[in-house]
Scaffold this motif. Structure first.
Motif, mmCIF file in Angstrom:
data_model
loop_
_atom_site.group_PDB
_atom_site.id
_atom_site.type_symbol
_atom_site.label_atom_id
_atom_site.label_comp_id
_atom_site.label_asym_id
_atom_site.label_seq_id
_atom_site.Cartn_x
_atom_site.Cartn_y
_atom_site.Cartn_z
ATOM 1 N N ASN A 1 29.744 34.466 39.831
ATOM 2 C CA ASN A 1 28.925 35.647 39.619
ATOM 3 C C ASN A 1 27.611 35.227 38.973
ATOM 4 O OD1 ASN A 1 27.808 37.999 38.144
ATOM 5 N ND2 ASN A 1 29.598 39.049 39.015
ATOM 6 N N ARG A 2 26.520 35.673 39.562
ATOM 7 C CA ARG A 2 25.196 35.286 39.056
ATOM 8 C C ARG A 2 24.976 35.748 37.615
ATOM 9 N NH1 ARG A 2 20.755 34.023 42.800
ATOM 10 N NH2 ARG A 2 21.641 32.275 43.949
ATOM 11 N N GLN A 3 25.597 36.894 37.225
ATOM 12 C CA GLN A 3 25.426 37.383 35.855
ATOM 13 C C GLN A 3 26.056 36.409 34.851
ATOM 14 O OE1 GLN A 3 26.359 41.462 37.845
ATOM 15 N NE2 GLN A 3 26.533 41.740 35.631
ATOM 16 N N ILE A 4 27.143 35.766 35.254
ATOM 17 C CA ILE A 4 27.746 34.752 34.376
ATOM 18 C C ILE A 4 26.806 33.554 34.279
ATOM 19 C CG2 ILE A 4 29.709 33.191 34.083
ATOM 20 C CD1 ILE A 4 31.452 35.237 35.548
ATOM 21 N N LEU A 5 26.255 33.157 35.418
ATOM 22 C CA LEU A 5 25.311 32.023 35.396
ATOM 23 C C LEU A 5 24.086 32.358 34.545
ATOM 24 C CD1 LEU A 5 25.434 30.750 39.091
ATOM 25 C CD2 LEU A 5 26.437 29.672 37.073
ATOM 26 N N ASP A 6 23.629 33.620 34.629
ATOM 27 C CA ASP A 6 22.504 34.032 33.780
ATOM 28 C C ASP A 6 22.866 33.873 32.303
ATOM 29 O OD1 ASP A 6 20.707 34.645 35.766
ATOM 30 O OD2 ASP A 6 21.341 36.739 35.929
ATOM 31 N N GLY A 7 24.080 34.311 31.952
ATOM 32 C CA GLY A 7 24.531 34.184 30.564
ATOM 33 C C GLY A 7 24.563 32.731 30.113
ATOM 34 N N ILE A 8 25.031 31.862 30.994
ATOM 35 C CA ILE A 8 25.082 30.433 30.654
ATOM 36 C C ILE A 8 23.664 29.902 30.445
ATOM 37 C CG2 ILE A 8 25.703 28.131 31.497
ATOM 38 C CD1 ILE A 8 28.067 29.447 32.980
ATOM 39 N N LYS B 1 40.389 30.516 33.116
ATOM 40 C CA LYS B 1 38.938 30.329 33.049
ATOM 41 C C LYS B 1 38.250 31.637 32.619
ATOM 42 C CE LYS B 1 38.814 27.001 36.866
ATOM 43 N NZ LYS B 1 38.421 26.904 38.284
ATOM 44 N N ILE B 2 38.691 32.739 33.207
ATOM 45 C CA ILE B 2 38.091 34.039 32.872
ATOM 46 C C ILE B 2 38.249 34.330 31.375
ATOM 47 C CG2 ILE B 2 38.441 36.537 33.167
ATOM 48 C CD1 ILE B 2 38.970 35.872 36.194
ATOM 49 N N ASN B 3 39.448 34.066 30.836
ATOM 50 C CA ASN B 3 39.683 34.323 29.408
ATOM 51 C C ASN B 3 38.768 33.476 28.531
ATOM 52 O OD1 ASN B 3 41.632 36.122 30.187
ATOM 53 N ND2 ASN B 3 43.347 34.703 29.875
ATOM 54 N N SER B 4 38.639 32.192 28.863
ATOM 55 C CA SER B 4 37.791 31.306 28.056
ATOM 56 C C SER B 4 36.341 31.770 28.071
ATOM 57 C CB SER B 4 37.847 29.870 28.591
ATOM 58 O OG SER B 4 39.168 29.426 28.640
ATOM 59 N N ILE B 5 35.861 32.150 29.248
ATOM 60 C CA ILE B 5 34.469 32.571 29.347
ATOM 61 C C ILE B 5 34.231 33.854 28.568
ATOM 62 C CG2 ILE B 5 32.736 33.438 30.951
ATOM 63 C CD1 ILE B 5 33.810 31.494 32.975
ATOM 64 N N ARG B 6 35.185 34.768 28.690
ATOM 65 C CA ARG B 6 35.027 36.047 27.977
ATOM 66 C C ARG B 6 34.831 35.800 26.487
ATOM 67 N NH1 ARG B 6 39.064 39.324 30.372
ATOM 68 N NH2 ARG B 6 37.583 40.479 31.672
ATOM 69 N N ILE C 1 25.758 42.000 29.940
ATOM 70 C CA ILE C 1 25.617 41.816 31.387
ATOM 71 C C ILE C 1 26.579 40.750 31.887
ATOM 72 C CG2 ILE C 1 24.028 40.972 33.169
ATOM 73 C CD1 ILE C 1 21.823 42.528 31.750
ATOM 74 N N SER C 2 26.683 39.656 31.145
ATOM 75 C CA SER C 2 27.598 38.603 31.564
ATOM 76 C C SER C 2 29.049 39.039 31.444
ATOM 77 C CB SER C 2 27.354 37.338 30.748
ATOM 78 O OG SER C 2 26.071 36.829 31.042
ATOM 79 N N ILE C 3 29.347 39.845 30.412
ATOM 80 C CA ILE C 3 30.724 40.348 30.287
ATOM 81 C C ILE C 3 31.049 41.241 31.480
ATOM 82 C CG2 ILE C 3 32.248 41.835 28.929
ATOM 83 C CD1 ILE C 3 30.909 40.703 26.422
ATOM 84 N N ASP C 4 30.093 42.069 31.896
ATOM 85 C CA ASP C 4 30.284 42.869 33.115
ATOM 86 C C ASP C 4 30.629 41.961 34.293
ATOM 87 O OD1 ASP C 4 29.762 45.167 31.786
ATOM 88 O OD2 ASP C 4 27.746 45.489 32.628
ATOM 89 N N GLY C 5 29.901 40.852 34.381
ATOM 90 C CA GLY C 5 30.147 39.914 35.470
ATOM 91 C C GLY C 5 31.558 39.357 35.426
ATOM 92 N N VAL C 6 32.015 39.034 34.221
ATOM 93 C CA VAL C 6 33.377 38.492 34.082
ATOM 94 C C VAL C 6 34.413 39.557 34.448
ATOM 95 C CG1 VAL C 6 35.033 37.489 32.470
ATOM 96 C CG2 VAL C 6 32.620 36.878 32.286
ATOM 97 N N ASP C 7 34.195 40.795 33.973
ATOM 98 C CA ASP C 7 35.126 41.885 34.296
ATOM 99 C C ASP C 7 35.248 42.088 35.808
ATOM 100 O OD1 ASP C 7 35.474 42.273 31.632
ATOM 101 O OD2 ASP C 7 34.232 44.084 31.490
ATOM 102 N N LEU C 8 34.091 42.091 36.443
ATOM 103 C CA LEU C 8 34.042 42.300 37.886
ATOM 104 C C LEU C 8 34.809 41.201 38.616
ATOM 105 C CD1 LEU C 8 32.606 44.287 39.774
ATOM 106 C CD2 LEU C 8 30.749 42.643 39.959
ATOM 107 N N LEU C 9 34.548 39.979 38.202
ATOM 108 C CA LEU C 9 35.211 38.834 38.803
ATOM 109 C C LEU C 9 36.730 38.968 38.681
ATOM 110 C CD1 LEU C 9 34.066 36.004 39.857
ATOM 111 C CD2 LEU C 9 34.947 35.117 37.710
ATOM 112 N N GLU C 10 37.175 39.376 37.512
ATOM 113 C CA GLU C 10 38.609 39.527 37.266
ATOM 114 C C GLU C 10 39.202 40.584 38.202
ATOM 115 O OE1 GLU C 10 39.571 40.900 33.323
ATOM 116 O OE2 GLU C 10 41.376 39.650 33.275
#
Lengths: 457, 457
Positions: free
Chosen positions: B185-192, B249-254, B262-271
């Motif tokens: 998810n690009r929002q996760i990449l943005d967060g990184i 992986k999702i848990n660690s990133i969260r 925005i990145s949390i939204d991305g993680v939720d969506l991915l899940e």
């Protein structure tokens, strides 16, 4: 994207509704070509400029869409040529490729390139886009589908006859009214231009080609304007004034060409084609020998033919073709070619105007599963999956919007049935199907969902 | 045509044999898209330059094939720009159109232009050529067929799930081995990239995208070369070193993104996508959350996915897609889009290598009527005509060549049966059929010719 977005001039988008009509016509064409045992090939959308230029005529060369060289290559721009207003030279310094202008020259390139792998006579069909930088008008676009059949490597007149029969078969399959198929021969036109003391038939061909628009008087007027002498014009008048049956015209011409062997060959060939075509049971074409038919493309050397749209539809030619002896391999008569072309877009236009598209172009039914909550759809995918494996068209509404909105979507999209499995239905192990045409609702056992939907599809 | 003729670099001709394979794959794709109730559209081969540029990224803009303006328009050539080596400015002064680079930007133009006539969510598929001035390599051409499905006007995650399921269905229908479908998810990449104190994810995206080729070590090396600070690289390392299941992986990133909504939204969506996809009965794709997936095209804003060819075939990606929120109408979230693409040519290559094309791609039989003299074929056309009306493939040899040559033609072309009606047969009112595979000859009554041939076809 605040500015107005449009397709480029002379090009079109096609909706799913239009595509179903185009698919119907394309299938009829392809099935017919296959029945005549032509084999399909495809060639790239663009060709090297050297492959394309000098084959069609100067005017046509200028209507080609050239592709700008990419990267550093444009540094080679010949700015001197630009300064001197030599625009063709300038554009050629910027480009080494162009979008194909027709399918015949790409075919001849294909054959030359694969000479040792093909068996002759090589009979191919090809249905691909071509591009021309012409002024768009009704039924004429800058991007359009061309449908061609050609026979390479056999100069026998039976090829002409078979191609005329292909026109007949296609128009019969389309239930079209009878169309006029005009036929002529470039060797006869050459003979006429010799009798007129012209250097080449190209001096009069473009004017002759307009005769169906400007009439006999118009042709004479334009020739006079072009400073063609009265005695030359009188020679031509003999031919243009010929009346009677195809055979009458052939006999009159034969009497004129006593000393011109090449033109006599042309007349003999024409006679054979016309006589043999009758035996091929023509139903939908009216074959007429028309001495004013010249056809623009400069690669034709023998028989030329053209199919006109019926008189009441003023959209010009819907097909045409001819024999080209020198296009594939210069001076190698074994590779003489003959081919015809269908004007796909114009035929589409005609079928529309004549109301000849079948009422039901797509008989398959579609099903929408209503969405009662994204957390409640877990059990739907299994059903949907089984249905789709049977190629039954179904979808689940992608969000849990209000049911009214979901029903609106079904209506707008023309979905045939809505499938209802809410909480209540799941509890009772049932499901409902609503017929969107008449509103009738039926209830079934959830275990039977795949078979019940299959019955309706 | 004495010079060597070729197709332009990176383009191909297709023979009838190859086209039958391509038709097989295209039919599977189209039938699958239809089963999911996507509707076909087509758009022009070229678009106005303003429609295409600035959507893909600078590098991609330079890979577009621009079309040279025609006629007098090239007088506007900006020769000053050429002198100053501003090549893009120079080429833009010569061109206002380009061949399409993908099908997504043309789709967004189509939707913007037809906003009031479409019902949303708008689900369309499109299978047309695209062109890229890239260096050709195995499985990568300059002209290739792109097959896309997109959903416009609905940002719900169910669209992502359905598109993942489409990949699964297509690969199942093709009997393919299980493929890896990576998701990010690009929002996760943005967060990184924010944690790394970078201006934009685009500083690292092209390097991340190469990670399947250069590996973890290679990525770190390239980032160091790019002068990205050690502390930034250490932030990235946390993510790249994540191991375990998708959920791990999702848990660690969260846990890392506690303050970045925005990145949390991305993680939720991915899940949600990963969990819901399991319910859609995935058989042929292995869905893996891969933080190194970045995808080049700059219009993606949310979910991105990519399908890799199986490891043993090094031909790169065979599909991919993503969500684009701002492409159709800036800042109008109602028109968020999500779409995926199939790399048609590479999948063809794979099916070939895996021997997954059916043995018999075309089961219809073909018949050649021998030609015993052009003056003796009068009675054949009636039979042939009736057979062709039944779509039975038959032809008459176009000249009265030696019978041996005619038989050679039948063999080379793979014709199944030869039909023999010479003078002798006509007299006796019989005909013979020779089976070209085993050489067996059978004799029948001439009155039964249509029905007998129909039995064999």
């Amino acid at each position: 994207m605040s500015q107005k977005l449009n397709t480029p001039k002379g090009t079109r988008d096609f909706s799913s509704f239009e595509l179903k009509k185009r698919e119907y016509l394309l299938n009829i064409l392809k099935n017919c070509f296959k029945a005549f045992n032509f084999q399909e090939i495809q060639t790239p959308s663009f060709e090297n400029l050297t492959t394309l230029t000098g084959k069609y005529g100067d005017e046509e060369d200028n209507l080609m869409f050239k592709i700008l060289s990419s990267g550093d290559k444009i540094k080679k721009a010949d700015t001197e040529a630009l300064k001197n207003n030599k625009l063709t030279k300038f554009s050629n310094s910027l480009s080494d490729k162009a979008l194909r202008y027709d399918l015949t020259v790409p075919l001849s390139r294909f054959v030359s390139q694969n000479l040792n792998n093909l068996s002759f006579p090589f009979k191919r069909f090809q249905t691909q886009l071509v591009w021309r930088a012409e002024r768009p008008q009704r039924g004429r676009y800058r991007e359009f589908l061309q449908c061609d059949v050609d026979i390479i490597g056999e100069s026998n007149f039976l090829n002409e006859v078979e191609c005329i029969k292909i026109y007949d078969s296609v128009f019969k399959r389309l239930s079209m009214p009878i169309v006029n198929l005009r036929i002529n021969n470039r060797q006869i036109l050459d003979g006429i231009s010799q009798l007129m003391n012209l250097d080449s038939v190209n001096e009069i061909a473009p004017i002759l080609d307009k005769s169906d628009k400007i009439g006999y008087e118009g042709v004479i007027k334009k020739l006079t304007e072009k400073n063609i002498s009265d005695s030359s014009i009188n020679q031509l008048k003999f031919f243009l004034e010929l009346k009677g049956s195809n055979q009458d015209k052939i006999n009159s011409i034969r009497s004129k060409f006593t000393s011109n062997n090449i033109s006599i060959d042309g007349v003999d060939l024409l006679e054979k084609i016309i006589n043999t075509s009758q035996k091929f049971n023509l139903n939908n074409v009216n074959l007429t020998f028309d001495l004013s038919l010249a056809r623009g493309l400069s690669y034709y050397t023998g028989t030329i033919i053209e199919v006109s749209s019926p008189d009441e539809f003023n959209i010009g030619s819907i097909g045409g073709g001819g024999r080209y002896d020198n296009l594939v391999q210069e001076k190698n008569p074994r590779l003489s070619g003959f081919g015809i072309s269908f004007g796909f877009d114009r035929i589409c236009l005609l079928l529309d105007e004549l109301n000849l598209f079948p009422n039901e172009l797509d008989s398959s039914k579609s099903f929408l599963f209503l969405n009662f909550g994204l957390d409640k759809i877990d059990k739907l995918p299994v059903f949907i999956d089984k249905l789709r494996e049977k190629n039954i068209t179904c979808e689940i509404y992608p969000s849990d919007n209000k049911i009214k909105k979901q029903m609106d979507y079904a209506n707008q999209k023309g979905i045939n049935y809505v499938v209802i499995i809410g909480e209540d239905e799941f509890k009772k192990s049932i499901f409902k199907i609503k017929d969107m045409l008449n509103g009738a609702e039926s209830t079934f056992n959830l275990n039977d969902i795949v078979s019940e939907i299959e019955k309706l599809s």
